[in-house]
Motif scaffolding. Structure first.
Motif, PDB file in Angstrom:
ATOM      1  N   ASN A  27       0.829  -1.205   0.000  1.00 39.60           N
ATOM      2  CA  ASN A  27       0.000   0.000   0.000  1.00 39.60           C
ATOM      3  C   ASN A  27       0.866   1.260   0.000  1.00 39.60           C
ATOM      4  O   ASN A  27       0.563   2.235  -0.708  1.00 39.60           O
ATOM      5  CB  ASN A  27      -0.916   0.008   1.230  1.00 39.60           C
ATOM      6  CG  ASN A  27      -2.023  -1.001   1.145  1.00 39.60           C
ATOM      7  OD1 ASN A  27      -2.384  -1.454   0.050  1.00 39.60           O
ATOM      8  ND2 ASN A  27      -2.581  -1.390   2.280  1.00 39.60           N
ATOM      9  N   VAL A  28       1.936   1.242   0.791  1.00 37.57           N
ATOM     10  CA  VAL A  28       2.863   2.382   0.802  1.00 37.57           C
ATOM     11  C   VAL A  28       3.487   2.551  -0.579  1.00 37.57           C
ATOM     12  O   VAL A  28       3.540   3.663  -1.135  1.00 37.57           O
ATOM     13  CB  VAL A  28       3.965   2.180   1.867  1.00 37.57           C
ATOM     14  CG1 VAL A  28       5.001   3.304   1.783  1.00 37.57           C
ATOM     15  CG2 VAL A  28       3.356   2.126   3.261  1.00 37.57           C
ATOM     16  N   THR A  29       3.952   1.452  -1.154  1.00 33.92           N
ATOM     17  CA  THR A  29       4.627   1.500  -2.451  1.00 33.92           C
ATOM     18  C   THR A  29       3.697   1.976  -3.551  1.00 33.92           C
ATOM     19  O   THR A  29       4.098   2.758  -4.428  1.00 33.92           O
ATOM     20  CB  THR A  29       5.192   0.110  -2.797  1.00 33.92           C
ATOM     21  OG1 THR A  29       6.117  -0.287  -1.770  1.00 33.92           O
ATOM     22  CG2 THR A  29       5.907   0.134  -4.131  1.00 33.92           C
ATOM     23  N   ASP A  30       2.456   1.514  -3.520  1.00 30.81           N
ATOM     24  CA  ASP A  30       1.481   1.951  -4.532  1.00 30.81           C
ATOM     25  C   ASP A  30       1.300   3.459  -4.491  1.00 30.81           C
ATOM     26  O   ASP A  30       1.208   4.112  -5.552  1.00 30.81           O
ATOM     27  CB  ASP A  30       0.132   1.257  -4.311  1.00 30.81           C
ATOM     28  CG  ASP A  30       0.160  -0.211  -4.701  1.00 30.81           C
ATOM     29  OD1 ASP A  30       1.106  -0.633  -5.387  1.00 30.81           O
ATOM     30  OD2 ASP A  30      -0.776  -0.935  -4.310  1.00 30.81           O
ATOM     31  N   ARG A  31       1.249   4.024  -3.317  1.00 31.69           N
ATOM     32  CA  ARG A  31       1.088   5.476  -3.196  1.00 31.69           C
ATOM     33  C   ARG A  31       2.341   6.208  -3.685  1.00 31.69           C
ATOM     34  O   ARG A  31       2.241   7.259  -4.329  1.00 31.69           O
ATOM     35  CB  ARG A  31       0.762   5.835  -1.749  1.00 31.69           C
ATOM     36  CG  ARG A  31      -0.686   5.471  -1.371  1.00 31.69           C
ATOM     37  CD  ARG A  31      -0.892   5.422   0.137  1.00 31.69           C
ATOM     38  NE  ARG A  31      -2.296   5.228   0.483  1.00 31.69           N
ATOM     39  CZ  ARG A  31      -2.944   4.085   0.387  1.00 31.69           C
ATOM     40  NH1 ARG A  31      -2.325   3.007  -0.073  1.00 31.69           N
ATOM     41  NH2 ARG A  31      -4.218   3.988   0.735  1.00 31.69           N
ATOM     42  N   ALA A  36       2.379   6.260  -7.359  1.00 30.48           N
ATOM     43  CA  ALA A  36       1.382   7.197  -7.883  1.00 30.48           C
ATOM     44  C   ALA A  36       1.755   8.653  -7.614  1.00 30.48           C
ATOM     45  O   ALA A  36       1.019   9.566  -8.031  1.00 30.48           O
ATOM     46  CB  ALA A  36       0.017   6.892  -7.277  1.00 30.48           C
ATOM     47  N   ASP A  69       1.841  10.050  -4.671  1.00 24.32           N
ATOM     48  CA  ASP A  69       1.095  10.540  -3.512  1.00 24.32           C
ATOM     49  C   ASP A  69       1.982  10.414  -2.272  1.00 24.32           C
ATOM     50  O   ASP A  69       1.851   9.475  -1.483  1.00 24.32           O
ATOM     51  CB  ASP A  69      -0.193   9.720  -3.352  1.00 24.32           C
ATOM     52  CG  ASP A  69      -1.029  10.137  -2.148  1.00 24.32           C
ATOM     53  OD1 ASP A  69      -0.727  11.196  -1.556  1.00 24.32           O
ATOM     54  OD2 ASP A  69      -1.970   9.385  -1.797  1.00 24.32           O
ATOM     55  N   GLY A 109       0.100  10.593   1.108  1.00 22.13           N
ATOM     56  CA  GLY A 109      -0.615   9.351   1.351  1.00 22.13           C
ATOM     57  C   GLY A 109       0.310   8.225   1.732  1.00 22.13           C
ATOM     58  O   GLY A 109      -0.007   7.400   2.599  1.00 22.13           O
ATOM     59  N   ALA A 110       1.491   8.171   1.095  1.00 18.76           N
ATOM     60  CA  ALA A 110       2.467   7.134   1.418  1.00 18.76           C
ATOM     61  C   ALA A 110       2.966   7.297   2.844  1.00 18.76           C
ATOM     62  O   ALA A 110       3.093   6.315   3.588  1.00 18.76           O
ATOM     63  CB  ALA A 110       3.626   7.181   0.438  1.00 18.76           C
ATOM     64  N   GLU A 145       0.221   6.282   5.278  1.00 16.08           N
ATOM     65  CA  GLU A 145       0.064   4.826   5.302  1.00 16.08           C
ATOM     66  C   GLU A 145       1.215   4.188   6.056  1.00 16.08           C
ATOM     67  O   GLU A 145       1.007   3.238   6.821  1.00 16.08           O
ATOM     68  CB  GLU A 145       0.001   4.285   3.877  1.00 16.08           C
ATOM     69  CG  GLU A 145      -0.120   2.769   3.774  1.00 16.08           C
ATOM     70  CD  GLU A 145      -1.437   2.216   4.298  1.00 16.08           C
ATOM     71  OE1 GLU A 145      -1.531   0.985   4.451  1.00 16.08           O
ATOM     72  OE2 GLU A 145      -2.367   3.017   4.547  1.00 16.08           O
TER      73      GLU A 145
END
Length: 264
Positions: free
Chosen positions: A140-144, A147, A149, A152-153, A156
């Motif tokens: 989840n951190v990596t996805d942000r 992106a 963000d 957001g990272a 998270e």
């Protein structure tokens, strides 16, 4: 004190402060701190230098003055640790990890960085049974991050910290820098996944003295994580030390770290 710039095997430039002369003690910060705001670590390094050690405090890759771009992976972070140990005298060095800096210290020793011993202050290590949850959180951190963000990272990454801690951080003058350096949290996440992927003694793969320490007042899970280290790493010791809410008491830490470093 001498401030140095060192080049890592991955081509990153890492800035560090070096103090004193003698056996090496290398501090490895967790996900947030960098030299300019980490007075506790600097004071500890200075006091240890007065007791006959060479100590270093560095800005990790992508933080503070160690400016970096691109994906800041665990491999880049381990190359930085190796370069700092070399700057401290070439090793072996006692690696002192704080928070997720503990899993980076463990990984550095496992990858062959010359480590005389490891001091792990409040290592946020989950049990192996929690590996799927750790992987999901890091993803989840990596996805942000992927992106773009950064806020957001960062949010998270710190989601399990007490609400009052997160709210207090938002009011700090360096909050914007915490957000800007969020890409560097990728390495912390990778190290924590690695540390949950098997028995720590097997992951370490070598005989290294280890002291796992937590404060008298601390967050849930810290004593249990230290107990895991003591249980899974042959010869490792878990201790409680004066300190509160993820920070050690400097005089108590200096005494204990010096005794450990002299004994290894």
């Amino acid at each position: 004190m001498t401030t140095l710039q060192v080049q890592t095997g991955h081509g990153d430039t890492v800035v560090l402060d070096r103090y004193g002369s003698g056996p090496a003690v290398v501090f490895i910060a967790g996900a947030g701190p960098y030299r300019a705001i980490d007075e506790e670590t600097t004071q500890t390094a200075q006091a240890l230098a007065e007791r006959g050690f060479t100590t270093t405090v560095h800005d990790r890759v992508g933080r503070g003055e160690s400016v970096a771009s691109g994906d800041i992976t665990l491999e880049r972070e381990l190359a930085a640790v190796a370069a700092v140990v070399e700057a401290a005298g070439g090793g072996p060095a006692v690696l002192v990890g704080h928070s997720s800096g503990c899993s980076i210290a463990l990984a550095a020793a496992a990858r062959g960085v010359p480590a005389a011993g490891l001091v792990l202050w409040e290592a946020p290590l989950e049990e192996q049974s929690e590996l799927p949850a750790v992987r999901s959180w890091v993803a989840n951190v990596t996805d942000r991050l992927d992106a773009g963000d950064l806020a957001g990272a960062a949010a998270e990454y710190m989601r399990d910290m007490p609400a009052e801690f997160r709210e207090g951080l938002a009011d700090m003058p360096f909050h914007d820098r915490f957000i800007a350096q969020a890409p560097a949290y990728r390495a912390d996440g990778e190290s924590l996944v690695w540390a949950a992927s098997g028995p720590l003694g097997d992951l370490l793969g070598r005989a290294v003295p280890v002291l796992a320490v937590f404060g008298e007042q601390t967050f849930p899970g810290m004593p249990e994580a230290a107990a895991r280290v003591a249980r899974e790493v042959p010869g490792a010791v878990s201790e409680v030390l004066a300190g509160a809410w993820h920070s050690w008491d400097v005089p108590a830490a200096v005494d204990r770290f010096a005794a450990f470093a002299r004994a290894v």
